[in-house]
Scaffold this motif. Structure first.
Motif, PDB file in Angstrom:
ATOM      1  N   ILE A   1      49.851  39.453  66.376  1.00  0.00           N
ATOM      2  CA  ILE A   1      50.094  39.734  64.955  1.00  0.00           C
ATOM      3  C   ILE A   1      50.033  38.422  64.166  1.00  0.00           C
ATOM      4  N   GLY A   2      49.045  38.302  63.279  1.00  0.00           N
ATOM      5  CA  GLY A   2      48.840  37.038  62.546  1.00  0.00           C
ATOM      6  C   GLY A   2      48.084  36.055  63.431  1.00  0.00           C
ATOM      7  N   CYS A   3      46.945  36.506  63.948  1.00  0.00           N
ATOM      8  CA  CYS A   3      46.232  35.761  65.007  1.00  0.00           C
ATOM      9  C   CYS A   3      45.540  34.499  64.514  1.00  0.00           C
ATOM     10  N   GLY A   4      45.321  34.379  63.192  1.00  0.00           N
ATOM     11  CA  GLY A   4      44.651  33.195  62.659  1.00  0.00           C
ATOM     12  C   GLY A   4      43.271  33.016  63.274  1.00  0.00           C
ATOM     13  N   SER A   5      42.945  31.770  63.580  1.00  0.00           N
ATOM     14  CA  SER A   5      41.600  31.479  64.097  1.00  0.00           C
ATOM     15  C   SER A   5      41.540  31.552  65.615  1.00  0.00           C
ATOM     16  N   GLY A   6      42.619  32.055  66.252  1.00  0.00           N
ATOM     17  CA  GLY A   6      42.517  32.362  67.680  1.00  0.00           C
ATOM     18  C   GLY A   6      43.167  31.364  68.623  1.00  0.00           C
ATOM     19  N   ALA A   7      44.136  30.605  68.133  1.00  0.00           N
ATOM     20  CA  ALA A   7      44.786  29.618  69.023  1.00  0.00           C
ATOM     21  C   ALA A   7      45.407  30.305  70.244  1.00  0.00           C
ATOM     22  N   LEU A   8      45.934  31.513  70.057  1.00  0.00           N
ATOM     23  CA  LEU A   8      46.584  32.187  71.196  1.00  0.00           C
ATOM     24  C   LEU A   8      45.554  32.620  72.241  1.00  0.00           C
TER      25      LEU A   8
ATOM     26  N   ILE B   1      45.305  40.618  64.635  1.00  0.00           N
ATOM     27  CA  ILE B   1      45.428  41.102  63.247  1.00  0.00           C
ATOM     28  C   ILE B   1      45.633  39.909  62.326  1.00  0.00           C
ATOM     29  N   ASP B   2      44.904  39.865  61.243  1.00  0.00           N
ATOM     30  CA  ASP B   2      45.160  38.825  60.243  1.00  0.00           C
ATOM     31  C   ASP B   2      44.611  39.302  58.903  1.00  0.00           C
ATOM     32  N   PHE B   3      45.233  38.802  57.820  1.00  0.00           N
ATOM     33  CA  PHE B   3      44.730  39.218  56.501  1.00  0.00           C
ATOM     34  C   PHE B   3      43.920  38.111  55.819  1.00  0.00           C
ATOM     35  N   ALA B   4      43.556  37.078  56.604  1.00  0.00           N
ATOM     36  CA  ALA B   4      42.695  36.023  56.062  1.00  0.00           C
ATOM     37  C   ALA B   4      41.340  36.124  56.760  1.00  0.00           C
ATOM     38  N   GLN B   5      40.351  36.621  56.020  1.00  0.00           N
ATOM     39  CA  GLN B   5      39.034  36.822  56.632  1.00  0.00           C
ATOM     40  C   GLN B   5      38.460  35.498  57.143  1.00  0.00           C
TER      41      GLN B   5
ATOM     42  N   TYR C   1      41.154  43.149  60.147  1.00  0.00           N
ATOM     43  CA  TYR C   1      41.491  42.531  58.873  1.00  0.00           C
ATOM     44  C   TYR C   1      42.552  43.432  58.249  1.00  0.00           C
ATOM     45  N   ALA C   2      43.815  43.042  58.385  1.00  0.00           N
ATOM     46  CA  ALA C   2      44.899  43.927  57.921  1.00  0.00           C
ATOM     47  C   ALA C   2      46.147  43.111  57.612  1.00  0.00           C
ATOM     48  N   ASP C   3      47.039  43.731  56.851  1.00  0.00           N
ATOM     49  CA  ASP C   3      48.258  43.068  56.368  1.00  0.00           C
ATOM     50  C   ASP C   3      49.456  43.636  57.135  1.00  0.00           C
ATOM     51  N   PHE C   4      50.226  42.756  57.794  1.00  0.00           N
ATOM     52  CA  PHE C   4      51.355  43.283  58.576  1.00  0.00           C
ATOM     53  C   PHE C   4      52.526  43.736  57.697  1.00  0.00           C
ATOM     54  N   ASN C   5      52.384  43.600  56.382  1.00  0.00           N
ATOM     55  CA  ASN C   5      53.404  44.179  55.502  1.00  0.00           C
ATOM     56  C   ASN C   5      53.131  45.649  55.196  1.00  0.00           C
ATOM     57  N   GLN C   6      51.986  46.147  55.659  1.00  0.00           N
ATOM     58  CA  GLN C   6      51.619  47.539  55.370  1.00  0.00           C
ATOM     59  C   GLN C   6      52.025  48.459  56.524  1.00  0.00           C
TER      60      GLN C   6
ATOM     61  N   SER D   1      53.346  37.132  68.474  1.00  0.00           N
ATOM     62  CA  SER D   1      53.096  36.697  67.100  1.00  0.00           C
ATOM     63  C   SER D   1      53.496  35.235  67.026  1.00  0.00           C
ATOM     64  N   ALA D   2      52.548  34.388  66.646  1.00  0.00           N
ATOM     65  CA  ALA D   2      52.789  32.942  66.638  1.00  0.00           C
ATOM     66  C   ALA D   2      52.727  32.397  65.220  1.00  0.00           C
ATOM     67  N   SER D   3      53.859  31.905  64.743  1.00  0.00           N
ATOM     68  CA  SER D   3      53.915  31.163  63.462  1.00  0.00           C
ATOM     69  C   SER D   3      53.404  31.968  62.272  1.00  0.00           C
ATOM     70  N   ALA D   4      53.607  33.267  62.283  1.00  0.00           N
ATOM     71  CA  ALA D   4      53.070  34.096  61.186  1.00  0.00           C
ATOM     72  C   ALA D   4      54.143  34.955  60.507  1.00  0.00           C
ATOM     73  N   LEU D   5      55.108  35.456  61.278  1.00  0.00           N
ATOM     74  CA  LEU D   5      56.007  36.474  60.704  1.00  0.00           C
ATOM     75  C   LEU D   5      57.020  35.914  59.699  1.00  0.00           C
TER      76      LEU D   5
HETATM   77  C1  SAM Z   1      50.304  29.401  60.544  1.00  0.00           C
HETATM   78  S1  SAM Z   1      49.063  30.588  60.841  1.00  0.00           S
HETATM   79  C2  SAM Z   1      49.228  30.913  62.564  1.00  0.00           C
HETATM   80  C3  SAM Z   1      47.968  31.427  63.164  1.00  0.00           C
HETATM   81  C4  SAM Z   1      47.985  31.617  64.669  1.00  0.00           C
HETATM   82  N1  SAM Z   1      48.890  32.671  65.071  1.00  0.00           N
HETATM   83  C5  SAM Z   1      48.330  30.307  65.358  1.00  0.00           C
HETATM   84  O1  SAM Z   1      49.393  30.234  65.978  1.00  0.00           O
HETATM   85  O2  SAM Z   1      47.538  29.352  65.252  1.00  0.00           O
HETATM   86  C6  SAM Z   1      49.731  32.084  60.109  1.00  0.00           C
HETATM   87  C7  SAM Z   1      48.718  33.212  60.065  1.00  0.00           C
HETATM   88  O3  SAM Z   1      49.370  34.396  59.616  1.00  0.00           O
HETATM   89  C8  SAM Z   1      48.481  35.089  58.755  1.00  0.00           C
HETATM   90  N2  SAM Z   1      49.271  35.971  57.882  1.00  0.00           N
HETATM   91  C9  SAM Z   1      50.235  35.609  57.001  1.00  0.00           C
HETATM   92  N3  SAM Z   1      50.720  36.692  56.372  1.00  0.00           N
HETATM   93  C10 SAM Z   1      50.049  37.762  56.871  1.00  0.00           C
HETATM   94  C11 SAM Z   1      50.104  39.166  56.633  1.00  0.00           C
HETATM   95  N4  SAM Z   1      50.952  39.675  55.725  1.00  0.00           N
HETATM   96  N5  SAM Z   1      49.307  39.997  57.347  1.00  0.00           N
HETATM   97  C12 SAM Z   1      48.432  39.487  58.264  1.00  0.00           C
HETATM   98  N6  SAM Z   1      48.329  38.155  58.543  1.00  0.00           N
HETATM   99  C13 SAM Z   1      49.122  37.304  57.854  1.00  0.00           C
HETATM  100  C14 SAM Z   1      47.748  33.990  58.004  1.00  0.00           C
HETATM  101  O4  SAM Z   1      46.543  34.463  57.448  1.00  0.00           O
HETATM  102  C15 SAM Z   1      47.549  32.953  59.123  1.00  0.00           C
HETATM  103  O5  SAM Z   1      46.334  33.134  59.790  1.00  0.00           O
END
Ligand code: SAM
Length: 230
Positions: free
Chosen positions: A42-49, A63-67, A83-88, A105-109
């Motif tokens: 959840i909030g996968c970003g560019s794929g570090a995990l 899942i991420d909302f930043a294309q 491409y989705a928002d975890f607030n939905q 979920s890493a550094s996103a929630l």
């Molecule tokens: C700091 S980055 C971490 C990315 C990745 N998990 C990592 O550890 O490198 C936070 C990520 O959460 C995503 N994000 C933030 N709010 C979000 C939301 N409401 N729904 C989906 N993704 C979200 C951002 O687009 C970003 O890619």
């Protein structure tokens, strides 16, 4: 509360602005007992995990909302990117129709509008979890020096929500990342995408902060929430 510290001295290699996020991922993965086959990030970003996963899996859903981030994510027939928002709610309603072996979920929630709601859904997904969330003591001294209040939740608040919603263990880790100059430090903040405040400082305020910041390191506070070993 279990609180531990890690210190990274001069860890800033040129161009590496994800040092803390990568340390977080290493720790998240240390809580994985049995190489899960069906993984949700959840909030996968560019794929570090996914880049750090070293076992064979059947299906990975990020899942991420930043294309722009999803565009950089590794792709393969086993990887699905949403491409989705975890607030939905709709996103989680859809995730509930799948069977998961592990939820990361890493550094996103920290950006969840209603973290309690997200936690309730994660609990309903009924799989082991390993989550990391930045909390309000991130950039504590910097925020204090600039008279900014953190917009992040406190570790205590996240702990309360965890206890309300999840069957999970909780740990707070304080990271310190040392820099050779305050200028390098601010560049890191700008480029890393980890920010504890939405306030944009004026030129004058930034200059004052550069001159007055008393530490040679940045502070980060991350809570780790993970399933007890099964
Ligand atoms: C700091 S980055 C971490 C990315 C990745 N998990 C990592 O550890 O490198 C936070 C990520 O959460 C995503 N994000 C933030 N709010 C979000 C939301 N409401 N729904 C989906 N993704 C979200 C951002 O687009 C970003 O890619």
């Amino acid at each position: 509360m279990n609180v531990s510290s890690e210190f990274s001295r001069h860890a800033l290699e040129y161009g590496n602005y994800n040092i803390i996020q990568n340390m977080v991922i290493e720790k998240l993965l240390s809580h994985v007992a049995h190489k899960p086959k069906r993984i949700l990030d959840i909030g996968c970003g560019s794929g570090a995990l996914i880049k750090a996963i070293d076992w064979e899996y059947d299906y990975f859903c990020g899942i991420d909302f930043a294309q722009g981030m999803l565009d950089l994510h590794p792709k393969s027939p086993k990887i699905e990117l949403l491409y989705a928002d975890f607030n939905q709610d709709e996103l989680f309603e859809s995730m509930l129709t799948y069977k998961w072996d592990f939820i990361f979920s890493a550094s996103a929630l920290q950006w969840a509008y209603d973290l309690e709601r997200v936690f309730h859904y994660i609990q309903k997904l009924d799989a082991p979890i390993s989550l990391a969330i930045f909390t309000s003591n991130t950039f504590k001294t910097l925020n204090k020096t600039a008279s900014i209040s953190s917009i992040l939740r406190s570790a205590d608040e996240v702990k309360r929500l965890t206890q309300n919603c999840l069957d999970a263990q909780f740990e707070v880790v304080n990271y310190k990342l040392e820099f050779e100059s305050t200028r390098d430090m601010f560049r890191y903040i700008k480029k890393s995408g980890v920010s504890g405040s939405r306030k944009v400082l004026s030129y004058k305020e930034s200059k004052k902060l550069l001159e007055e910041y008393p530490l040679s390191y940045l502070e980060f506070e991350v809570v780790f929430i993970y399933s007890p070993s099964r």
